[in-house]
Scaffold this motif. Structure first.
Motif, PDB file in Angstrom:
ATOM      1  N   ALA A   1      69.233  34.405   8.938  1.00 22.79           N
ATOM      2  CA  ALA A   1      69.693  34.342   7.548  1.00 22.79           C
ATOM      3  C   ALA A   1      70.900  35.225   7.276  1.00 22.79           C
ATOM      4  O   ALA A   1      71.863  34.788   6.651  1.00 22.79           O
ATOM      5  CB  ALA A   1      68.549  34.744   6.608  1.00 22.79           C
ATOM      6  N   VAL A   2      70.866  36.463   7.752  1.00 24.31           N
ATOM      7  CA  VAL A   2      71.875  37.444   7.343  1.00 24.31           C
ATOM      8  C   VAL A   2      73.236  37.175   7.981  1.00 24.31           C
ATOM      9  O   VAL A   2      74.250  37.056   7.279  1.00 24.31           O
ATOM     10  CB  VAL A   2      71.387  38.869   7.664  1.00 24.31           C
ATOM     11  CG1 VAL A   2      72.452  39.889   7.276  1.00 24.31           C
ATOM     12  CG2 VAL A   2      70.080  39.161   6.936  1.00 24.31           C
TER      13      VAL A   2
ATOM     14  N   ALA B   1      60.806  43.381  14.371  1.00 25.20           N
ATOM     15  CA  ALA B   1      60.791  41.932  14.586  1.00 25.20           C
ATOM     16  C   ALA B   1      61.332  41.202  13.355  1.00 25.20           C
ATOM     17  O   ALA B   1      62.103  40.248  13.470  1.00 25.20           O
ATOM     18  CB  ALA B   1      59.374  41.461  14.908  1.00 25.20           C
ATOM     19  N   THR B   2      60.925  41.643  12.174  1.00 26.20           N
ATOM     20  CA  THR B   2      61.410  41.026  10.936  1.00 26.20           C
ATOM     21  C   THR B   2      62.913  41.219  10.793  1.00 26.20           C
ATOM     22  O   THR B   2      63.650  40.278  10.468  1.00 26.20           O
ATOM     23  CB  THR B   2      60.700  41.642   9.719  1.00 26.20           C
ATOM     24  OG1 THR B   2      59.294  41.503   9.881  1.00 26.20           O
ATOM     25  CG2 THR B   2      61.144  40.966   8.433  1.00 26.20           C
TER      26      THR B   2
ATOM     27  N   TYR C   1      72.340  44.896   0.914  1.00 26.80           N
ATOM     28  CA  TYR C   1      71.722  43.948  -0.003  1.00 26.80           C
ATOM     29  C   TYR C   1      71.258  42.669   0.681  1.00 26.80           C
ATOM     30  O   TYR C   1      71.328  41.606   0.105  1.00 26.80           O
ATOM     31  CB  TYR C   1      72.752  43.608  -1.107  1.00 26.80           C
ATOM     32  CG  TYR C   1      72.202  42.885  -2.309  1.00 26.80           C
ATOM     33  CD1 TYR C   1      71.409  43.541  -3.240  1.00 26.80           C
ATOM     34  CD2 TYR C   1      72.494  41.549  -2.524  1.00 26.80           C
ATOM     35  CE1 TYR C   1      70.909  42.875  -4.361  1.00 26.80           C
ATOM     36  CE2 TYR C   1      72.000  40.875  -3.646  1.00 26.80           C
ATOM     37  CZ  TYR C   1      71.207  41.536  -4.543  1.00 26.80           C
ATOM     38  OH  TYR C   1      70.720  40.882  -5.647  1.00 26.80           O
ATOM     39  N   HIS C   2      70.796  42.782   1.937  1.00 29.56           N
ATOM     40  CA  HIS C   2      70.291  41.569   2.569  1.00 29.56           C
ATOM     41  C   HIS C   2      69.311  41.874   3.696  1.00 29.56           C
ATOM     42  O   HIS C   2      68.140  41.507   3.615  1.00 29.56           O
ATOM     43  CB  HIS C   2      71.450  40.707   3.084  1.00 29.56           C
ATOM     44  CG  HIS C   2      71.105  39.248   3.170  1.00 29.56           C
ATOM     45  ND1 HIS C   2      71.971  38.283   3.614  1.00 29.56           N
ATOM     46  CD2 HIS C   2      69.963  38.567   2.871  1.00 29.56           C
ATOM     47  CE1 HIS C   2      71.412  37.098   3.565  1.00 29.56           C
ATOM     48  NE2 HIS C   2      70.184  37.245   3.125  1.00 29.56           N
ATOM     49  N   ALA C   3      69.769  42.518   4.766  1.00 24.89           N
ATOM     50  CA  ALA C   3      68.943  42.646   5.968  1.00 24.89           C
ATOM     51  C   ALA C   3      67.721  43.531   5.749  1.00 24.89           C
ATOM     52  O   ALA C   3      66.620  43.216   6.228  1.00 24.89           O
ATOM     53  CB  ALA C   3      69.790  43.198   7.116  1.00 24.89           C
TER      54      ALA C   3
ATOM     55  N   HIS D   1      64.791  41.395   2.892  1.00 21.84           N
ATOM     56  CA  HIS D   1      64.039  40.703   3.937  1.00 21.84           C
ATOM     57  C   HIS D   1      63.078  41.592   4.705  1.00 21.84           C
ATOM     58  O   HIS D   1      61.892  41.274   4.828  1.00 21.84           O
ATOM     59  CB  HIS D   1      64.987  39.960   4.878  1.00 21.84           C
ATOM     60  CG  HIS D   1      65.513  38.688   4.291  1.00 21.84           C
ATOM     61  ND1 HIS D   1      64.678  37.725   3.763  1.00 21.84           N
ATOM     62  CD2 HIS D   1      66.769  38.224   4.114  1.00 21.84           C
ATOM     63  CE1 HIS D   1      65.395  36.718   3.304  1.00 21.84           C
ATOM     64  NE2 HIS D   1      66.667  37.001   3.490  1.00 21.84           N
ATOM     65  N   THR D   2      63.546  42.707   5.257  1.00 22.89           N
ATOM     66  CA  THR D   2      62.625  43.551   6.015  1.00 22.89           C
ATOM     67  C   THR D   2      61.567  44.138   5.093  1.00 22.89           C
ATOM     68  O   THR D   2      60.388  44.240   5.463  1.00 22.89           O
ATOM     69  CB  THR D   2      63.394  44.673   6.723  1.00 22.89           C
ATOM     70  OG1 THR D   2      64.385  44.098   7.590  1.00 22.89           O
ATOM     71  CG2 THR D   2      62.462  45.539   7.554  1.00 22.89           C
ATOM     72  N   LEU D   3      61.977  44.481   3.878  1.00 20.13           N
ATOM     73  CA  LEU D   3      61.068  45.108   2.929  1.00 20.13           C
ATOM     74  C   LEU D   3      59.980  44.159   2.442  1.00 20.13           C
ATOM     75  O   LEU D   3      58.838  44.562   2.231  1.00 20.13           O
ATOM     76  CB  LEU D   3      61.880  45.631   1.734  1.00 20.13           C
ATOM     77  CG  LEU D   3      61.179  46.567   0.749  1.00 20.13           C
ATOM     78  CD1 LEU D   3      60.719  47.835   1.451  1.00 20.13           C
ATOM     79  CD2 LEU D   3      62.122  46.905  -0.403  1.00 20.13           C
ATOM     80  N   ILE D   4      60.327  42.886   2.286  1.00 17.77           N
ATOM     81  CA  ILE D   4      59.383  41.919   1.708  1.00 17.77           C
ATOM     82  C   ILE D   4      58.730  41.028   2.758  1.00 17.77           C
ATOM     83  O   ILE D   4      57.543  40.708   2.669  1.00 17.77           O
ATOM     84  CB  ILE D   4      60.099  41.047   0.653  1.00 17.77           C
ATOM     85  CG1 ILE D   4      60.523  41.909  -0.535  1.00 17.77           C
ATOM     86  CG2 ILE D   4      59.196  39.905   0.184  1.00 17.77           C
ATOM     87  CD1 ILE D   4      61.297  41.148  -1.588  1.00 17.77           C
ATOM     88  N   ASP D   5      59.502  40.606   3.768  1.00 16.51           N
ATOM     89  CA  ASP D   5      59.037  39.549   4.664  1.00 16.51           C
ATOM     90  C   ASP D   5      58.318  40.031   5.921  1.00 16.51           C
ATOM     91  O   ASP D   5      57.856  39.207   6.711  1.00 16.51           O
ATOM     92  CB  ASP D   5      60.220  38.667   5.082  1.00 16.51           C
ATOM     93  CG  ASP D   5      60.666  37.754   3.947  1.00 16.51           C
ATOM     94  OD1 ASP D   5      59.789  37.217   3.256  1.00 16.51           O
ATOM     95  OD2 ASP D   5      61.877  37.592   3.747  1.00 16.51           O
TER      96      ASP D   5
END
Length: 343
Positions: A235-236, A226-227, A322-324, A328-332
Motif C-alpha cells: 500500500a505505502v 510483519a505488518t 502519515y501512512h506506514a 497501518h502498523t498501528l491499526i492493522d
C-alpha cells in the motif's frame, strides 16, 4: 495563483479567502455536502458494508467522516504552519514541459485504470478479493477469511504494478529529485515527520481500536514488523510512487493551483481503493453509498499526503508521518497476526 495561496507574507485570513475563491475548493465542498445528504436520504439505520472494526449506525458514520475531515484539515494547517519558513521546492519545475506533462498524465491515469482492472481479474481468478490499494480487512476489519498466499500476492502485485514498473519507466528520464524522492531539508523533514506522526497516532488512539493491548508479546515481536513490511510493499510504496512521486507534480504543472493539486491528489488516492473488500455494488443504492464512502474514507487522507508532499517536495515524508506507521502498523497488526496465524 500558486504564489497567491503559498505566499509567506499572506495573512491567514487572506490565505483562506484565496482558497475559498478556488473553483476546485468550491466544487469539493458542494460535493461533500451533497454526499452527506445522499447518505442520510438513501441509507437506513445501518450501512450495507461489512465494517466489524468500525461499528455504528449510518448517522454515526456520517458524523465520524465529517469529524475525520475536520481532523484532516487541522493536520493540513499544522503542516503549513510547520513549513511556513522553509524554502519550498518548485514542483512545477520538476515536471516536464506542458505538452509532455499532459501526455504523461493521461498515460499514467490509463495505466492506473489498467492496473486496477488486472488486479480485479487476478484476485478473482485466484478465488480471492480483487487487488486494490488495501488488503481485505484493512482498517475497518472484515469477516471474510484472508490467507497468507492472498496477502503476499496482493503486496507483490501492488508493489510491481504501482511502484516498480512506473519507477523504472520514469527513472530513465527523470532524476530522483524530479520524482520527489530526495529531501532538500532533512532536519525540517524529520521534525515534520515526528510531529505529524505523534499527532496522528494520538488521534488514532483516541478514535479507533489500535494494536495496544490486543496481542501477546510474541505477536508484538513478530506481528508489528510483519505488518509494517506487508503494508509498505502493498500500500505505502505503491501510493508514494504512483500518486505522490509521479502524478502530484504533473497535477500542479497542469493546473497551476496548489489547492486543485491537493484535491486531485486526494481523488487519485481514493480511486486506487475502488476494490476495497467492503464495497457493495449489488444494487444502485448500495453502489452510490459505496462510492460516497470511498471518498469519505480516503479523500481527506489523500489530501493530507498531498499537502505533505507539496510543502516539502519529498514524497517520503508522508510515508513515515502519515501512512506506514499510523494508521497501518498501528491499526492493522491484529489483522496481519490473524492472516499469518502468528501465535
Amino acid at each position: 495563483m500558486v504564489s497567491q495561496i503559498e505566499s509567506r507574507a499572506a495573512t491567514p485570513g487572506a490565505t483562506l479567502r484565496a482558497l475559498a475563491r478556488q473553483r476546485s475548493v468550491q466544487v469539493t465542498a458542494v460535493l461533500w455536502v451533497t454526499a452527506n445528504v445522499l447518505v442520510l436520504l438513501l441509507a437506513g439505520r445501518d450501512l450495507p458494508f461489512d465494517w466489524p472494526g468500525v461499528p455504528g449506525t449510518s448517522v454515526d458514520h456520517v458524523i465520524g467522516t465529517n469529524l475525520a475531515l475536520l481532523t484532516g484539515l487541522a493536520l493540513m494547517v499544522l503542516v503549513c504552519a510547520l513549513t511556513r519558513r522553509r524554502d519550498r521546492p518548485d514542483l512545477t519545475a520538476r515536471a516536464p514541459d506542458l505538452a509532455t506533462t499532459r501526455r504523461e498524465t493521461v498515460l499514467l491515469v490509463a495505466y492506473g485504470v489498467l492496473a486496477l482492472m488486472v488486479g480485479f481479474a487476478l484476485g478473482r481468478a485466484l478465488g480471492w478479493h480483487p487487488f486494490g490499494l488495501h488488503l481485505a480487512g484493512s482498517v475497518v476489519g472484515a469477516h471474510d477469511h484472508v490467507g497468507p498466499a492472498e496477502a503476499l500476492t496482493w503486496a507483490g502485485y501492488n508493489l510491481l504494478a504501482y511502484a516498480v514498473v512506473p519507477l523504472v519507466a520514469f527513472r530513465r528520464r527523470y532524476s530522483a529529485e524530479q520524482l520527489n524522492l530526495v529531501s532538500s531539508d532533512r532536519r525540517g523533514d524529520a521534525r515534520l515527520i515526528v510531529v505529524v506522526l505523534l499527532v496522528e497516532s494520538a488521534i488514532q488512539f483516541a478514535t479507533v481500536s489500535t494494536v495496544v493491548g490486543q496481542l501477546s508479546p510474541r505477536q508484538y515481536l513478530v506481528g508489528l514488523p510483519a505488518t509494517f513490511l506487508l503494508y509498505l510493499a502493498g500500500a505505502v510504496l505503491p501510493a508514494m510512487v504512483f500518486v505522490y512521486a509521479l502524478l502530484v507534480p504533473r497535477f500542479l504543472k497542469l493546473t497551476g493551483s496548489t489547492a486543485t493539486t491537493v484535491v486531485l491528489g486526494g481523488v487519485a488516492y481514493t480511486l486506487l481503493h475502488v476494490w476495497d473488500a467492503w464495497t457493495v455494488f449489488t444494487s444502485p443504492t448500495d453502489a452510490v453509498l459505496s462510492v460516497v464512502f470511498l471518498f469519505f474514507v480516503y479523500l481527506t487522507p489523500g489530501m493530507v499526503k498531498t499537502v505533505l508532499t507539496v510543502r516539502t517536495g519529498n514524497a517520503w515524508v508522508h510515508v513515515w508521518a502519515y501512512h506506514a506507521l499510523a494508521p497501518h502498523t498501528l491499526i492493522d497488526a491484529p489483522h496481519v497476526v490473524d492472516v499469518f496465524r502468528i501465535r
